[in-house]
Enzyme design. Structure first.
Site, PDB file in Angstrom:
ATOM      1  CB  SER A   1      -0.932  -0.004   1.209  1.00 20.06           C
ATOM      2  OG  SER A   1      -0.217   0.087   2.410  1.00 20.06           O
TER       3      SER A   1
ATOM      4  CG  HIS B   1      -1.009  -5.656   3.947  1.00 18.40           C
ATOM      5  ND1 HIS B   1      -0.519  -5.035   5.062  1.00 18.40           N
ATOM      6  CD2 HIS B   1      -0.476  -4.994   2.886  1.00 18.40           C
ATOM      7  CE1 HIS B   1       0.265  -4.020   4.701  1.00 18.40           C
ATOM      8  NE2 HIS B   1       0.301  -3.974   3.391  1.00 18.40           N
TER       9      HIS B   1
ATOM     10  CD  GLU C   1      -0.516  -2.423   8.912  1.00 18.38           C
ATOM     11  OE1 GLU C   1      -0.061  -2.043  10.005  1.00 18.38           O
ATOM     12  OE2 GLU C   1       0.068  -2.224   7.833  1.00 18.38           O
TER      13      GLU C   1
ATOM     14  CD  GLU D   1       2.348  -5.570   7.507  1.00 24.09           C
ATOM     15  OE1 GLU D   1       1.834  -5.339   8.610  1.00 24.09           O
ATOM     16  OE2 GLU D   1       2.753  -4.685   6.751  1.00 24.09           O
TER      17      GLU D   1
ATOM     18  CG  ASP E   1      -2.022   1.465   8.625  1.00 22.81           C
ATOM     19  OD1 ASP E   1      -2.665   2.469   8.235  1.00 22.81           O
ATOM     20  OD2 ASP E   1      -0.976   1.067   8.071  1.00 22.81           O
TER      21      ASP E   1
ATOM     22  CD  GLU F   1       0.223   3.396  10.128  1.00 22.68           C
ATOM     23  OE1 GLU F   1       0.418   2.719  11.169  1.00 22.68           O
ATOM     24  OE2 GLU F   1       0.771   3.134   9.046  1.00 22.68           O
TER      25      GLU F   1
ATOM     26  CG  ASP G   1       2.461   4.781   6.447  1.00 20.89           C
ATOM     27  OD1 ASP G   1       3.531   5.131   5.927  1.00 20.89           O
ATOM     28  OD2 ASP G   1       1.948   3.653   6.216  1.00 20.89           O
TER      29      ASP G   1
ATOM     30  CE  LYS H   1       5.317   1.883   6.172  1.00 26.15           C
ATOM     31  NZ  LYS H   1       4.121   2.124   5.329  1.00 26.15           N
TER      32      LYS H   1
ATOM     33  CG  HIS I   1       7.003  -4.173   9.164  1.00 20.36           C
ATOM     34  ND1 HIS I   1       6.472  -5.424   9.182  1.00 20.36           N
ATOM     35  CD2 HIS I   1       5.946  -3.326   9.341  1.00 20.36           C
ATOM     36  CE1 HIS I   1       5.164  -5.354   9.356  1.00 20.36           C
ATOM     37  NE2 HIS I   1       4.820  -4.107   9.462  1.00 20.36           N
TER      38      HIS I   1
ATOM     39  CE  LYS J   1       2.680  -0.330  10.564  1.00 16.58           C
ATOM     40  NZ  LYS J   1       1.462   0.206   9.943  1.00 16.58           N
TER      41      LYS J   1
HETATM   42  P1  PGA Z   1       3.003  -1.331   3.196  1.00 12.47           P
HETATM   43  O1  PGA Z   1       2.079  -1.338   4.478  1.00 12.47           O
HETATM   44  O2  PGA Z   1       4.360  -1.731   3.600  1.00 12.47           O
HETATM   45  O3  PGA Z   1       2.325  -2.305   2.287  1.00 12.47           O
HETATM   46  O4  PGA Z   1       2.951   0.082   2.661  1.00 12.47           O
HETATM   47  C1  PGA Z   1       2.506  -0.900   5.728  1.00 12.47           C
HETATM   48  C2  PGA Z   1       1.741   0.297   6.195  1.00 12.47           C
HETATM   49  O5  PGA Z   1       0.882   0.842   5.463  1.00 12.47           O
HETATM   50  O6  PGA Z   1       1.993   0.759   7.312  1.00 12.47           O
HETATM   51 ZN    ZN Z   2       0.405   2.458   7.144  1.00 16.77          ZN
END
Ligand code: PGA
Ligand code: ZN
Length: 442
Positions: A60, A173, A182, A225, A261, A304, A331, A356, A384, A407
């Protein structure tokens, strides 16, 4: 100063420079946890120290992220090979950094930015650049015989993060109908990291029984995940299952908080400016009420990406409304980009940020985003990606910068447990030298 003392000092200085001089750079293509190619780079220093950086990959992905360079040659790895990015390291970046000190992280990162020359690292690829940036930090730490977290923070104010464990996967996911990507448990109540990790793992296992009993065995197949991906349609059904698991495992709301999330850009329709969730179509205002209701019903500590990735105003509204109780995390909104974060701080868009490395593409810019977020008193969650590797860089980064959360997915699948296990090793090494972030939330 006597003459020979001076000479010894000069020799020592030269020796130090020597030790951290980059003498060899080799990049290669390896696989991530989804079986997609990714970039890995090794760096050798003159006196034998080495460092490796292996880059993760999102599903995503935020539209404002730096560019992940792929070959797009459909006959090879479905277009996902990264041989151009690998070649960019081996042929362009490598020769430019040979002879430089691995301790000059900022200078080396700046050099790569200049060499790339684009706004979003699209020429060399953020995956190429980050693999080198991470390997440089690793090699520099090795040259000092230090674990990475000690190298990244010489002030020694280390803090172990609260694990944010993604126990139910939805959105992009998983193959179910949950809009929210999430569902996380945040075991704040342990007295230290390892105790909190245990709480989280016990709830994860209790959740398996809850889901098996109610929805059958296929409901505990796991998503990208490591969280279960039960065939549910509604956010509340997933949260209820987790609440049952928390109490079945012998815990309560003061010990285990919840996180969501939403990754809401994935269920946002820009044409109608509305969100599709729980079988309904909601406006931004209605979605705000929806979250308010959830926060009043469940012990939610973090939310999130509640709105789509450019909705700074909507973020600011929900932060004003729920921010005293809940960490509103940006994010896709920030993509670990200091410029976007500056706007968010100015607008009070959130009170927390997800970090990230591969969204922005260098260690230096990541550290800059963290520094800004800390100054603004934002909570920090080092994260991650859904496509991960065995690399444990983020466990060290979280400890070094005193991140409140890490996370790293469910406590299952090797690429996820690699991070949680590295934090166990780090906490063992640090003992009472480190504090635990959970204590600020209980
Ligand atoms: P992604 O998801 O690594 O697929 O972007 C993680 C997140 O959105 O926090
Ligand atoms: Zn996110």
């Amino acid at each position: 100063m006597p003459k020979n003392t001076k000479k010894i000092l000069v020799d020592e200085e030269e020796e130090l420079v020597e030790i951290s001089t980059i003498v060899k750079v080799v990049s290669r293509q390896v696989l991530d946890s989804r079986g997609n190619p990714t970039v890995e780079t090794d760096i050798w220093l003159r006196k034998g120290a080495t460092g490796r950086g292996t880059v993760p990959s999102g599903a995503s992905t935020g539209v404002h992220e730096s560019l992940e360079l792929r070959d797009d040659k459909k006959t090879v790895y479905g277009g996902k090979s990264v041989l151009r990015a690998v070649a960019n390291v081996n042929k362009q970046i490598g020769p430019k950094i040979l002879g430089r000190s691995a301790k000059d992280q900022n200078d080396l990162d700046t050099l790569m930015l200049k060499l790339d020359g684009s706004r979003n690292k699209s020429n060399l690829g953020a995956n190429a650049i980050l693999s080198v940036s991470m390997a440089v930090a690793r090699a520099a730490a090795a040259s000092e015989n230090q674990p990475l977290f000690r190298y990244l923070n010489k002030r020694k104010d280390y803090k172990l993060p609260i694990p944010m464990m993604n126990v139910i996967n939805g959105g992009k996911h998983a193959g179910n109908n949950l809009a929210v990507q999430e569902f996380l448990i945040e075991p704040v109540g342990g007295k230290n990291y390892s105790e909190s990790l245990r709480y989280g793992v016990e709830v994860y296992h209790a959740l398996k029984s809850v889901l098996n009993e109610k929805y059958g065995q296929t409901s505990t197949n796991v998503g990208d995940e490591g969280g279960y991906s039960p065939p549910l349609d509604k956010t509340a059904e997933a949260l209820d299952a987790i609440m049952n698991a928390i109490s079945n495992a012998g815990y309560d709301e003061s010990q285990i908080k919840l996180g969501l999330d939403a990754a809401s850009s994935s269920f946002y329709d820009p044409k109608t400016m509305s969100y599709r969730i729980d079988g309904k179509t909601l406006t931004s205002a209605e979605l705000g009420d929806y979250y308010d209701n959830l926060v009043n019903t469940y012990p939610i500590l973090s939310l999130e990406d509640p709105f789509s990735e450019d909705s700074f105003e909507e973020f600011a509204k929900i932060t004003a409304r729920l921010g005293r109780k809940v960490k509103i995390i940006g994010d896709d909104l920030y993509v670990t980009n200091p410029e976007r974060l500056a706007k968010g701080i100015e607008m009070k868009a959130t009170n927390a940020i997800l970090i990230k490395l591969n969204q922005i593409g260098t260690v230096s810019e990541t550290l800059e985003a963290i520094r800004m977020a800390k100054t603004a008193k934002f909570a920090i969650a080092v994260s991650h990606r859904s496509g991960e590797t065995e690399d444990t860089f983020i466990a060290h980064l979280a400890t070094a910068v005193g991140s409140h959360f890490i996370k790293a997915g469910a406590p299952a699948r090797g690429e996820r447990t690699a991070k949680y296990n590295e934090l166990l090793r780090i906490s063992e090494e640090l003992g009472s030298e480190a504090s635990y972030a959970g204590s600020s939330f209980t």
